[in-house]
Structures are given as C-alpha cells and as structure tokens.
Design a protein around this motif. Structure first.
Motif, short mmCIF file in Angstrom:
data_model
loop_
_atom_site.label_atom_id
_atom_site.label_comp_id
_atom_site.label_asym_id
_atom_site.label_seq_id
_atom_site.Cartn_x
_atom_site.Cartn_y
_atom_site.Cartn_z
N THR A 150 56.96 30.69 79.93
CA THR A 150 55.60 31.01 79.54
C THR A 150 55.48 30.84 78.04
O THR A 150 56.36 31.26 77.30
CB THR A 150 55.26 32.47 79.91
N ILE B 37 52.86 19.25 78.16
CA ILE B 37 53.87 20.09 77.53
C ILE B 37 55.27 19.56 77.79
O ILE B 37 56.10 19.50 76.87
CB ILE B 37 53.71 21.56 77.99
N ARG B 38 55.56 19.14 79.04
CA ARG B 38 56.88 18.56 79.33
C ARG B 38 57.13 17.31 78.49
O ARG B 38 58.21 17.12 77.93
CB ARG B 38 57.00 18.22 80.82
N ASN C 138 47.96 16.85 83.77
CA ASN C 138 47.60 18.26 83.62
C ASN C 138 48.27 18.82 82.38
O ASN C 138 49.02 18.11 81.70
CB ASN C 138 47.97 19.07 84.88
N ARG C 139 48.05 20.08 82.11
CA ARG C 139 48.64 20.71 80.92
C ARG C 139 50.16 20.67 80.95
O ARG C 139 50.80 20.41 79.94
CB ARG C 139 48.19 22.18 80.81
N SER C 140 50.73 20.94 82.12
CA SER C 140 52.19 20.95 82.25
C SER C 140 52.79 19.59 81.92
O SER C 140 53.83 19.50 81.27
CB SER C 140 52.61 21.39 83.65
N ASP C 141 52.15 18.51 82.38
CA ASP C 141 52.63 17.17 82.07
C ASP C 141 52.65 16.95 80.56
O ASP C 141 53.60 16.39 80.01
CB ASP C 141 51.76 16.09 82.72
N LYS D 134 60.98 28.12 85.00
CA LYS D 134 59.61 28.37 84.55
C LYS D 134 59.65 29.17 83.26
O LYS D 134 60.42 30.12 83.13
CB LYS D 134 58.85 29.15 85.61
#
Length: 141
Positions: free
Chosen positions: A21, A48-49, A43-46, A19
């Motif tokens: 930040t 960014i990844r 989502n946001r994480s998808d 993880k």
C-alpha cells in the motif's frame, strides 16, 4: 465418479507477488489517472509497476554489487522439513540470505526451524507459519 481430496493433499503455489500500500498526493494521483485515461497504461497498478521496474533498472548495477558484496541469493528459496532435517543431520546450520522470497513448507516445525537456521535475512518476503516466524524472530537481523 467424483474424487474428494483433503486440503492438505493439495499443493498450494506460493504467491508470485506481494501486495503493498502506498500513499500518493492528489496531484500525482491525478497525473497517473490522466495517463490511464489517455491509454498509456491499463490502470493505476500498471503505471506503478512500470515506474518501479524502470527505477529499479536504473539502479541495477548497484543492486548487483550489493547482492554480491552481501552474499545474497537472488530469487526464490524453498525449504521443506526434509531439507532442514538433512542440514541438522549433517551437523550444520543455515545462514539464509535472500533477496526475493523464502518459503518454509507447512511441515517445518518451529523446533526444526530453530535447529537448522542460525540466521535468516530476507529482503522481500518470508512465507512461513506464524509459529515458525515467531520461533525465528531472534535470528532476523
């Protein structure tokens, strides 16, 4: 009949990700939220990844060149106490250079780690007990 196992007998699988930040400006974050709302990403994480993977792919040749030049192992490296003891018994020490994840098992003592590991350079993550990490602190470039 129920069987009770001690926690130490259960093999714990190391995390497959780490993880992090990040701080983003409001405009960048708003654009990401818009793409998520429009269904381009879950989502946001998808988002960014995906962005990170695409950017890393654009630098893949440079990464391969540096990994080769600096003689890094790419991926995962796990060392148990038996592995490190075998190194010591052979009168050798390890110079660990990994781009990825290094795990030192829970049965590795700080003394054994110091005896077996001459240097440790990890670009990614090192999973070891706090005592072992402290014992190796002077062996990290």
């Amino acid at each position: 009949m129920n069987t009770v196992r001690s926690l130490s007998a259960v093999k714990v699988k190391p995390a497959e990700s780490e993880k992090i930040t990040i701080n983003l400006g409001f405009v960048d974050l708003g654009q990401i939220d818009l793409l998520v709302a429009e269904g381009f990403y879950g989502n946001r994480s998808d988002f960014i990844r995906t962005a990170i993977r695409n950017h890393l792919a654009s630098h893949a040749d440079a990464v391969k060149h540096v990994v080769t030049r600096r003689m890094f192992v790419l991926g995962l490296q796990h060392f148990s106490a038996a592995d490190l003891q075998a190194v010591c018994d052979g009168g050798e020490t390890l110079q660990i250079r990994v781009l990825g994840l290094v795990t030192l098992a829970d049965d590795v003592t700080p003394e054994l780690a110091r005896a077996a590991i001459a240097s440790i350079d990890v670009l990614g993550a090192l999973h070891a007990s706090p005592a072992v990490k402290a014992a190796l602190a002077d062996r990290v470039p």
